[in-house]
Design a protein around this motif. Sequence first.
Motif, PDB file in Angstrom:
ATOM      1  N   VAL A 298      -8.479  63.226 127.019  1.00 38.61           N
ATOM      2  CA  VAL A 298      -8.827  62.016 127.765  1.00 38.61           C
ATOM      3  C   VAL A 298      -9.486  61.052 126.791  1.00 38.61           C
ATOM      4  CG1 VAL A 298     -10.225  61.026 129.615  1.00 38.61           C
ATOM      5  CG2 VAL A 298      -9.104  63.242 129.949  1.00 38.61           C
ATOM      6  N   ALA A 299      -9.054  59.800 126.800  1.00 37.42           N
ATOM      7  CA  ALA A 299      -9.674  58.773 125.965  1.00 37.42           C
ATOM      8  C   ALA A 299     -10.652  57.962 126.802  1.00 37.42           C
ATOM      9  CB  ALA A 299      -8.618  57.863 125.361  1.00 37.42           C
ATOM     10  N   LEU A 300     -11.874  57.839 126.309  1.00 40.18           N
ATOM     11  CA  LEU A 300     -12.903  57.016 126.939  1.00 40.18           C
ATOM     12  C   LEU A 300     -12.999  55.739 126.114  1.00 40.18           C
ATOM     13  CD1 LEU A 300     -15.582  59.821 127.424  1.00 40.18           C
ATOM     14  CD2 LEU A 300     -13.807  59.094 129.049  1.00 40.18           C
ATOM     15  N   ILE A 301     -12.536  54.632 126.668  1.00 41.21           N
ATOM     16  CA  ILE A 301     -12.358  53.399 125.906  1.00 41.21           C
ATOM     17  C   ILE A 301     -13.214  52.282 126.493  1.00 41.21           C
ATOM     18  CG2 ILE A 301     -10.680  51.755 125.004  1.00 41.21           C
ATOM     19  CD1 ILE A 301      -8.484  53.796 125.673  1.00 41.21           C
TER      20      ILE A 301
ATOM     21  N   PHE B 229     -12.256  65.033 124.712  1.00 41.55           N
ATOM     22  CA  PHE B 229     -12.615  63.648 125.017  1.00 41.55           C
ATOM     23  C   PHE B 229     -12.844  62.902 123.707  1.00 41.55           C
ATOM     24  CE2 PHE B 229     -13.609  65.804 128.932  1.00 41.55           C
ATOM     25  CZ  PHE B 229     -13.290  64.889 129.928  1.00 41.55           C
ATOM     26  N   ILE B 230     -12.157  61.783 123.543  1.00 41.52           N
ATOM     27  CA  ILE B 230     -12.336  60.899 122.394  1.00 41.52           C
ATOM     28  C   ILE B 230     -12.952  59.609 122.900  1.00 41.52           C
ATOM     29  CG2 ILE B 230     -11.186  59.672 120.506  1.00 41.52           C
ATOM     30  CD1 ILE B 230      -8.837  61.681 120.890  1.00 41.52           C
ATOM     31  N   GLY B 231     -14.012  59.147 122.244  1.00 36.27           N
ATOM     32  CA  GLY B 231     -14.698  57.951 122.721  1.00 36.27           C
ATOM     33  C   GLY B 231     -14.686  56.824 121.711  1.00 36.27           C
ATOM     34  N   VAL B 232     -14.270  55.627 122.149  1.00 36.73           N
ATOM     35  CA  VAL B 232     -14.263  54.450 121.285  1.00 36.73           C
ATOM     36  C   VAL B 232     -14.813  53.248 122.038  1.00 36.73           C
ATOM     37  CG1 VAL B 232     -12.272  55.251 119.951  1.00 36.73           C
ATOM     38  CG2 VAL B 232     -11.911  53.737 121.910  1.00 36.73           C
ATOM     39  N   THR B 233     -15.293  52.265 121.293  1.00 38.50           N
ATOM     40  CA  THR B 233     -15.659  50.972 121.864  1.00 38.50           C
ATOM     41  C   THR B 233     -14.689  49.932 121.322  1.00 38.50           C
ATOM     42  OG1 THR B 233     -17.470  49.426 122.278  1.00 38.50           O
ATOM     43  CG2 THR B 233     -17.293  50.329 120.051  1.00 38.50           C
TER      44      THR B 233
ATOM     45  N   ASP C   6      -3.796  62.132 127.836  1.00 42.26           N
ATOM     46  CA  ASP C   6      -3.296  62.284 129.197  1.00 42.26           C
ATOM     47  C   ASP C   6      -3.872  61.308 130.209  1.00 42.26           C
ATOM     48  OD1 ASP C   6      -1.621  64.776 128.832  1.00 42.26           O
ATOM     49  OD2 ASP C   6      -3.552  65.476 128.073  1.00 42.26           O
ATOM     50  N   ALA C   7      -5.002  60.672 129.895  1.00 43.20           N
ATOM     51  CA  ALA C   7      -5.599  59.704 130.818  1.00 43.20           C
ATOM     52  C   ALA C   7      -6.518  58.786 130.020  1.00 43.20           C
ATOM     53  CB  ALA C   7      -6.373  60.402 131.923  1.00 43.20           C
ATOM     54  N   LEU C   8      -6.631  57.533 130.473  1.00 43.49           N
ATOM     55  CA  LEU C   8      -7.501  56.559 129.831  1.00 43.49           C
ATOM     56  C   LEU C   8      -8.556  56.106 130.833  1.00 43.49           C
ATOM     57  CD1 LEU C   8      -4.923  56.556 128.021  1.00 43.49           C
ATOM     58  CD2 LEU C   8      -5.293  54.101 127.675  1.00 43.49           C
ATOM     59  N   VAL C   9      -9.822  56.341 130.511  1.00 43.48           N
ATOM     60  CA  VAL C   9     -10.940  55.849 131.309  1.00 43.48           C
ATOM     61  C   VAL C   9     -11.519  54.656 130.550  1.00 43.48           C
ATOM     62  CG1 VAL C   9     -13.220  56.375 132.254  1.00 43.48           C
ATOM     63  CG2 VAL C   9     -11.428  58.121 132.244  1.00 43.48           C
ATOM     64  N   THR C  10     -11.567  53.492 131.191  1.00 47.79           N
ATOM     65  CA  THR C  10     -11.890  52.262 130.478  1.00 47.79           C
ATOM     66  C   THR C  10     -13.082  51.534 131.090  1.00 47.79           C
ATOM     67  OG1 THR C  10     -10.461  50.737 131.753  1.00 47.79           O
ATOM     68  CG2 THR C  10      -9.404  52.087 130.051  1.00 47.79           C
ATOM     69  N   GLY C  11     -13.472  50.423 130.460  1.00 48.29           N
ATOM     70  CA  GLY C  11     -14.619  49.659 130.942  1.00 48.29           C
ATOM     71  C   GLY C  11     -14.675  48.270 130.327  1.00 48.29           C
TER      72      GLY C  11
ATOM     73  N   VAL D 233     -19.334  55.169 123.485  1.00 50.89           N
ATOM     74  CA  VAL D 233     -20.332  54.152 123.226  1.00 50.89           C
ATOM     75  C   VAL D 233     -19.746  52.803 123.627  1.00 50.89           C
ATOM     76  CG1 VAL D 233     -19.617  53.642 120.855  1.00 50.89           C
ATOM     77  CG2 VAL D 233     -22.009  53.380 121.489  1.00 50.89           C
ATOM     78  N   GLY D 234     -20.590  51.898 124.123  1.00 52.50           N
ATOM     79  CA  GLY D 234     -20.158  50.545 124.453  1.00 52.50           C
ATOM     80  C   GLY D 234     -20.807  49.548 123.518  1.00 52.50           C
TER      81      GLY D 234
END
Length: 610
Positions: free
Chosen positions: A262-265, A217-221, A305-310, A147-148
């Motif tokens: 994978v962290a979705l940040i 996958f873990i998702g944070v804003t 193992d990887a960070l996908v960011t925005g 979520v953003g």
Amino acid sequence: MQATPQRRRLVRRLTAGAAVLAAATAVTAASLPSGAGPDTGRAGTAQGRTVDVQLLSFNDFHGNLEPPQGSSGTVDEIQPDGSKKTVAAGGVEYLAQSLRTARKGHPYSVTAAAGDMVGASPLLSGLFHDEPTIEAMNKLDLDVTSVGNHEFDEGRAELTRLQKGGCHPKDGCFEKGRTFQGADFPYLTANVTDDKTGKPLLKPYTVWKHHGVKIGFIGVTLKGTPDIVNADGVKGLTFHDEVATINKYAKVLDRQGVKSVVALIHEGGMPASTSYNYDCDSPGPGDGISGPITQIAKKVTPKVDALVTGHTHQSYVCTIPDPSGKPRTVTSAASFGKLYTETTLTYDRATGDIVRTHVTARGGAGRAVNHVVDRTQPKAADMTSLISRWNKLAAPVADRPVGHISTDIPGRGAQTPESPLGDVVADAQREATAAPDKGGAQLALMNPGGIRSDLAYAASGKEGDGVVTYGEAFTVQPFTNMMRTADLTGAQLLTALQQQVSGANEASPKILQVSDGFTYTLDMTKSGADRIVKDSVKLDGAALDPAKTYRVAMNEFLAGGGDGFPAFKDGMNPHVAGSDLDAFTAYLTAHSSADKPLTPPKADRITLVK
């Protein structure tokens, strides 16, 4: 009974892959790995101890179904000779085509995003509360997103509706016989908890599985979301520390036997170059990036193992060592669907973990690269059909002319802190609130993040005569914030100016756009609040008087202290007027015509020293 997102996704993939399945039945059982069967939507399987998993990712789409207008729809590309080339990019027709082409030949492929899929969207999506964008994300087979902050623009209830489906509580269903089905993919809100229950608002994590391969996958804003959205949108919610939350759920996944994570940040950084293909690891790993994500990356557990960011709308592919010193990719794909990132994750079947001993941003296990979503490729036909369908519904509102311009007026794409379009918006807000019965404003201030686009002479190739439609104006000012005028002393106003470049905004200044007659000097050779030259602040040529009271117009977001401007919350005797969008369109109509189009202001109200 309403179908679940997972069932809807399965049905769609079975339908789309019918031809593939038919061909797969001719393959003998001996030609397949033990226990494997044909995939239902993407290519089949692979043998051996390790398998390469293709991770496709993007971020900050913001409902840009059609190609973004002006400079918002371009990326800079470094050429072999060191020069830069501007490439037109973006639009969901091309993004879908790019992702589908990229998946070919990759038996294991997962698509993820790092938040802000919706919110601050152009009218085609925003008019319908972003249902068109969710529908498009379903069609291009997005598997998961964090979520953003902009997912909270319309509040928690609306975010929940986007996930679960159902017609809008006030506007109802937008198409006869159609009920909005919601997202087929999970929105992850690991660090956003309900104050009453203490539990995450939506799922904190999900596990992608394919023929024995499991990736969590873990998702944070960003923790600071309450500071950059309207208070009502996050009422009753708490936003927790990103690192602590990711580390917590990485342990949870580990206990469940999921070793690849994978962290979705939805938080990011500022790269050293504006070109999407620059080398972020020159002269050393991670040296080409700064900002919040760098400290987050250094502290997130090695289990990830990887960070996908925005969030910052920047493009980068960097390698930042984890706390154990092991290299790890940190990526971001700009915004508006102009880029996508392709990361190769080498999965060890024996350990269930990602092999990243030799991970680099340019090669080896864990390699990653950003690709341009260029507009020279064929369009995805189903996305063209989707856009056409929603455009037909939007046309009566979107196509109404509201003004004329003589040339492009840069806003989001301006290269200076003060933008010509920012001046226009601030002038519009002051004019709309100047009358005594409208607030009596003497000046207006506009937050730069609220200006979402340029105002393009030829928007999306639809017209080239400088006509500004309501839809184009909406793209610039999509939040429909109400205008407020309040009393601020000269001292309070000076404090607000200093907050542009100090405190929460010192590292990444947020320079307010100012109405005509308000001037000052911004000295970026200094630091913090000293960047505002006190004696230079003037209104209509007169020096700002610390003891005098001024009537200042701003949108309700700023009036509530948003974007790191707490000084505005001290405003007295507030007056509420119409929306910022109404002010903008009224100004365009009043100050332009086909014979006398509006020309870009000089943007000389803020004198910049650097």
